[in-house]
Structure formats: structure tokens, C-alpha cells
Enzyme design. Structure first.
Site, PDB file in Angstrom:
ATOM      1  N   SER A 173       0.845  -1.199   0.000  1.00 14.85           N
ATOM      2  CA  SER A 173       0.000   0.000   0.000  1.00 14.85           C
ATOM      3  C   SER A 173       0.883   1.254   0.000  1.00 14.85           C
ATOM      4  CB  SER A 173      -0.954  -0.041   1.197  1.00 14.85           C
ATOM      5  OG  SER A 173      -1.995   0.889   1.032  1.00 14.85           O
ATOM      6  N   LYS A 225     -19.180  18.504   3.492  1.00 16.22           N
ATOM      7  CA  LYS A 225     -18.205  18.668   4.575  1.00 16.22           C
ATOM      8  C   LYS A 225     -18.089  17.385   5.383  1.00 16.22           C
ATOM      9  CE  LYS A 225     -15.310  20.754   7.230  1.00 16.22           C
ATOM     10  NZ  LYS A 225     -13.946  21.029   6.739  1.00 16.22           N
TER      11      LYS A 225
END
Length: 345
Positions: A173, A225
Site C-alpha cells: 500500500s 463537509k
């Protein structure tokens, strides 16, 4: 019972005395160093060629007859004296230099704080023929943290300094996001490589809160948001937006790797899977099967090897606190186990 009470009082007094002494000593050291410049970090440089020679010399001392070793020891002593007299500049004037770095990554890529300093100091002295070897061990973590770590490594390539990354255990990763920057990637046969994907997961307690008549209120400005939450009710729209953000991070991940290693079939390897070193070589995720030990041992034949590391300077109060904590655990730690409390440090 009286004995236990007396012993406990004695123990408490002992701890108080020790802590008082530490406080006095700490105060004296702080006053003595008040006028001195404060270095937050210190640079450590280890000449690895000499370390290898010392180990070999120690083994010869155990294996060879006393007379034969005495002659070898005499010759080595003469060579060391000559090397010290010439100094490091003369010693490596005509030889390639290999700077060895270590990166042990956690989920936040905390080691990038030292990595950026190590790379800065290397760039200030490196020559075009020099090389940097990074021994990398990381299973990934936060996207922005490992993005910064990879950006630090690109600084070397921008200055045309050869970068070799050695993976002995794992570069997955975010770890592979760093590794792909290298000019040359080596990996041990059973090293874990790949995992080119993005993961995000979280529990949701909304139904639990409703069941117990607990209200959760959240206020935002901006449509997105906040998308999925721990305590609010997640909608399909929230989930779709969150998946969109995950997919965007994956696209950036793949694009960066493709830029660094154009020979990769990115759609084949960017499935989130990981592979061991032998398969990673077939998939062109790495360039050679080799441990960092063998690579450096071979490199020392024609190069000067220097391990470079930055160590953070701990404030005095932190060092005293650590010492006091060790003392406290040494005396009182046994009494805690009876409560079933286990501390992992």
C-alpha cells in the site's frame, strides 16, 4: 498485616526520595544548559565498511591459530592507522559512496520527520556517482502521510542521485507508493509487496443511539463537509460520495505508480492484492530478488558505505518522566496484574 503496612510505607518513601533526587539533578542540568544552543535532533553517521571489517576480524580471532591471527591483526592495525591519518575525505575521494537509510513505517508514516532531514543532509554532500539505499519496511497507512514520504524520495531522483529500495519484509500500500519511486527495487523472496488499493471502514452507532433515546446533532457548512459518520444516519448519497473519494485516491495512487514504473501493467497489479517477492518479480513490481544484507555486502567491495540517521532530541522532562515510569513499573508493576490490566508499549 503490620509487616505489609510497614513495607508499603518504606516503598512509598523510597519512591519519593528517588523522584526528589531526579528532580534536583534535572534542575541542575537544566540550569547548566540554559545558555547552550538547543539541537532538536542529532545526526548519526556510521561507517559500515568498518563495521563489516570488525565483525570479520572478530570471527578470524576465534578461528585462526594465535600466530596467524597476530600477523593479520598487525597488518589491520597498520591499515587502520593509515586510514585515520588520511581522513574520510581522502579515503572516499575516488570511490563511490552509498548512503544507507532505514524507514520503518507506521500508519501515520511518522518516520518521514527523520527521512526528510536525512535526505536534505545527503543532498548537501552527494555526488552524481553516489547512491542512496533505503531499507523500507511498511504496510502502509494514511494517504497524505505516505504521499509526503514518496515526495521526499523524489527529491533524490530530481537531483539525479540513484535510489535503490530494499524490501526485506513488507512494502505494501503506502509502502509500495514509496518503493515505486526507486530506480531499482530489490526484495527478499518472501517479502510482501503490492496491495495497491485504498481502504476505509468505520462502525455506525446510529441505531444504538436511537434505541436508547440519545439524540446526535451535527452541524456543517458545505454539502459534503461530512459524508459518512460514526453516530449520524448514513444515507445512500453519503455512501456514494465517500466511495467517490476512495476511488479518486485510488486513481491518484495508480497514476503515480504508472509514472514511476511505466513497464507495469497497472490494471493487473492495482487490485488491492499483495504478492510475495517471487511473484512480485514476475509482475515487475520489483527488479531483483535479493536481501539488503547481500546487496550492501556486495556494494562495500567498490564503495564506501555510510548509514545516516536523524534522532529526535528528547526534552529533559521527557527523559526524566521515562526514567520515573520505568522505576515505578519495576517496583509496582507486579501489583497491577491482579486487576487484569495489561499495558502494551
Amino acid at each position: 498485616m503490620e509487616f505489609v503496612t510497614d513495607y508499603s510505607l518504606f516503598l512509598a518513601k523510597s519512591i519519593t526520595v528517588v523522584l526528589a533526587i531526579l528532580a534536583v539533578v534535572g534542575g541542575i542540568i537544566a540550569l547548566a544548559g540554559r545558555g547552550r544552543p538547543r539541537n532538536k535532533q542529532r545526526l548519526e553517521v556510521k561507517y559500515l565498511n568498518r563495521d563489516y571489517d570488525d565483525l570479520a576480524h572478530a570471527l578470524k580471532a576465534a578461528m585462526l591459530p594465535k600466530k596467524a591471527f597476530k600477523q593479520i591483526h598487525k597488518t589491520r592495525k597498520h591499515d587502520l592507522k593509515k586510514s585515520r591519518k588520511l581522513g574520510p575525505d581522502a579515503r572516499s575521494k575516488d570511490k563511490k559512496r552509498v548512503f544507507v537509510l532505514n524507514f520503518h513505517g507506521d500508519i501515520r508514516a511518522s518516520a518521514v520527520a527523520s527521512l526528510r532531514e536525512e535526505i536534505t543532509v545527503i543532498l548537501s554532500v552527494a555526488r552524481p556517482e553516489d547512491e542512496v539505499v533505503l531499507r523500507l519496511e511498511s504496510s502502509g497507512g494514511l494517504v497524505h502521510a505516505y504521499g509526503l514520504a514518496a515526495s521526499q524520495l523524489t527529491r533524490l531522483k530530481d537531483k539525479n542521485i540513484r535510489l535503490t529500495i530494499a524490501v526485506d519484509k513488507v512494502a505494501a500500500s503506502g509502502g509500495y507508493l514509496m518503493a515505486c519511486v526507486a530506480d531499482h527495487i530489490i526484495a527478499a523472496p518472501f517479502a510482501v509487496v503490492g496491495s495497491i488499493g485504498v481502504l476505509a471502514q468505520l462502525p455506525n452507532f446510529n441505531r444504538f443511539l436511537k434505541r436508547h433515546d440519545i439524540d446526535f446533532e451535527q452541524f456543517t457548512a458545505g454539502e459534503y463537509k461530512r459524508t459518512v459518520t460514526l453516530f449520524g444516519e448514513n444515507t445512500d448519497k453519503d455512501r456514494d460520495k465517500f466511495r467517490e473519494e476512495i476511488d479518486e485516491a485510488h486513481r491518484l495512487f495508480k497514476a503515480f505508480i504508472k509514472t514511476q514504473r511505466s513497464e507495469l501493467d497497472i490494471e493487473t497489479v492495482a487490485t488491492g492484492e499483495h504478492w510475495y517477492g517471487t511473484k512480485a518479480l514476475e509482475l515487475k513490481l520489483v527488479d531483483k530478488l535479493c536481501t539488503s544484507d547481500d546487496y550492501l555486502l556486495d556494494a562495500r567491495k567498490a564503495a564506501e558505505l555510510y548509514q545516516v540517521s536523524f534522532r529526535p532530541h528528547k526534552p529533559l522532562i521527557d527523559r526524566l518522566s521515562s526514567l520515573a515510569s520505568i522505576f515505578d513499573k519495576g517496583l509496582l508493576g507486579r501489583g497491577r496484574s491482579g486487576f487484569g490490566v495489561h499495558e502494551i508499549e
